[in-house]
Design a protein around this motif. Structure first.
Motif, mmCIF file in Angstrom:
data_model
loop_
_atom_site.group_PDB
_atom_site.id
_atom_site.type_symbol
_atom_site.label_atom_id
_atom_site.label_comp_id
_atom_site.label_asym_id
_atom_site.label_seq_id
_atom_site.Cartn_x
_atom_site.Cartn_y
_atom_site.Cartn_z
ATOM 1 N N ARG A 33 0.840 -1.213 0.000
ATOM 2 C CA ARG A 33 0.000 0.000 0.000
ATOM 3 C C ARG A 33 0.869 1.254 0.000
ATOM 4 O O ARG A 33 0.579 2.222 -0.700
ATOM 5 N N PHE A 34 1.947 1.270 0.763
ATOM 6 C CA PHE A 34 2.843 2.423 0.780
ATOM 7 C C PHE A 34 3.517 2.598 -0.570
ATOM 8 O O PHE A 34 3.683 3.710 -1.061
ATOM 9 N N LYS A 35 3.911 1.483 -1.179
ATOM 10 C CA LYS A 35 4.537 1.558 -2.503
ATOM 11 C C LYS A 35 3.572 2.162 -3.516
ATOM 12 O O LYS A 35 3.967 2.984 -4.338
ATOM 13 N N GLN A 36 2.315 1.747 -3.452
ATOM 14 C CA GLN A 36 1.310 2.288 -4.363
ATOM 15 C C GLN A 36 1.134 3.792 -4.150
ATOM 16 O O GLN A 36 1.042 4.555 -5.118
ATOM 17 N N LEU A 37 1.070 4.209 -2.905
ATOM 18 C CA LEU A 37 0.914 5.634 -2.611
ATOM 19 C C LEU A 37 2.113 6.435 -3.108
ATOM 20 O O LEU A 37 1.953 7.530 -3.670
ATOM 21 N N LEU A 38 3.319 5.914 -2.933
ATOM 22 C CA LEU A 38 4.513 6.602 -3.430
ATOM 23 C C LEU A 38 4.488 6.718 -4.948
ATOM 24 O O LEU A 38 4.847 7.768 -5.505
ATOM 25 N N GLU A 39 4.049 5.664 -5.629
ATOM 26 C CA GLU A 39 3.950 5.716 -7.092
ATOM 27 C C GLU A 39 2.924 6.762 -7.525
ATOM 28 O O GLU A 39 3.134 7.490 -8.492
ATOM 29 N N GLN A 40 1.812 6.861 -6.812
ATOM 30 C CA GLN A 40 0.800 7.867 -7.131
ATOM 31 C C GLN A 40 1.360 9.274 -6.965
ATOM 32 O O GLN A 40 1.125 10.153 -7.797
ATOM 33 N N LEU A 41 2.106 9.486 -5.897
ATOM 34 C CA LEU A 41 2.706 10.807 -5.669
ATOM 35 C C LEU A 41 3.725 11.147 -6.751
ATOM 36 O O LEU A 41 3.774 12.280 -7.237
ATOM 37 N N LYS A 42 4.532 10.171 -7.136
ATOM 38 C CA LYS A 42 5.506 10.401 -8.205
ATOM 39 C C LYS A 42 4.796 10.751 -9.508
ATOM 40 O O LYS A 42 5.233 11.644 -10.241
ATOM 41 N N ALA A 43 3.698 10.053 -9.804
ATOM 42 C CA ALA A 43 2.937 10.328 -11.021
ATOM 43 C C ALA A 43 2.352 11.742 -10.981
ATOM 44 O O ALA A 43 2.392 12.461 -11.976
ATOM 45 N N GLN A 44 1.845 12.151 -9.840
ATOM 46 C CA GLN A 44 1.300 13.497 -9.711
ATOM 47 C C GLN A 44 2.396 14.557 -9.909
ATOM 48 O O GLN A 44 2.180 15.555 -10.583
ATOM 49 N N ASP A 45 3.556 14.307 -9.333
ATOM 50 C CA ASP A 45 4.664 15.250 -9.486
ATOM 51 C C ASP A 45 5.085 15.373 -10.940
ATOM 52 O O ASP A 45 5.355 16.474 -11.425
ATOM 53 N N SER A 46 5.158 14.257 -11.638
ATOM 54 C CA SER A 46 5.596 14.307 -13.043
ATOM 55 C C SER A 46 4.551 14.987 -13.921
ATOM 56 O O SER A 46 4.900 15.642 -14.891
ATOM 57 N N GLN A 47 3.283 14.887 -13.560
ATOM 58 C CA GLN A 47 2.232 15.545 -14.322
ATOM 59 C C GLN A 47 2.256 17.050 -14.141
ATOM 60 O O GLN A 47 1.970 17.807 -15.053
ATOM 61 N N THR A 48 2.621 17.502 -12.955
ATOM 62 C CA THR A 48 2.634 18.942 -12.674
ATOM 63 C C THR A 48 3.995 19.566 -12.953
ATOM 64 O O THR A 48 4.150 20.774 -12.845
ATOM 65 N N GLY A 49 4.972 18.727 -13.290
ATOM 66 C CA GLY A 49 6.303 19.242 -13.580
ATOM 67 C C GLY A 49 7.119 19.568 -12.347
ATOM 68 O O GLY A 49 8.118 20.254 -12.423
ATOM 69 N N ASP A 50 6.698 19.050 -11.185
ATOM 70 C CA ASP A 50 7.406 19.340 -9.926
ATOM 71 C C ASP A 50 8.339 18.208 -9.523
ATOM 72 O O ASP A 50 8.779 18.151 -8.396
ATOM 73 N N ALA A 51 8.645 17.315 -10.420
ATOM 74 C CA ALA A 51 9.492 16.171 -10.059
ATOM 75 C C ALA A 51 10.861 16.661 -9.628
ATOM 76 O O ALA A 51 11.430 17.577 -10.199
ATOM 77 N N SER A 52 11.402 16.010 -8.589
ATOM 78 C CA SER A 52 12.723 16.405 -8.083
ATOM 79 C C SER A 52 13.806 15.573 -8.696
ATOM 80 O O SER A 52 13.723 14.427 -8.808
#
Length: 52
Positions: A33-52
């Protein structure tokens, strides 16, 4: 705290035990479940262009 040898030995044992516990936690695998949540956050960051 006192500086007697028994107190120092007790502090060292506590330190060693805490290090072991934290190391074991660090080495434990994340739940799916934590892995899934981290993947969702990464996807959101890449969509908004805020990826680190």
């Amino acid at each position: 705290m006192s500086n007697d040898p028994s107190s120092e030995k007790a502090r060292q044992q506590i330190d060693e035990n805490l290090k072991r516990v934290f190391q074991a936690q660090e080495e434990a695998e994340l739940p799916d479940r934590f892995k899934q949540l981290l993947e969702q956050l990464k996807a959101q960051d890449s969509q908004t262009g805020d990826a680190s």
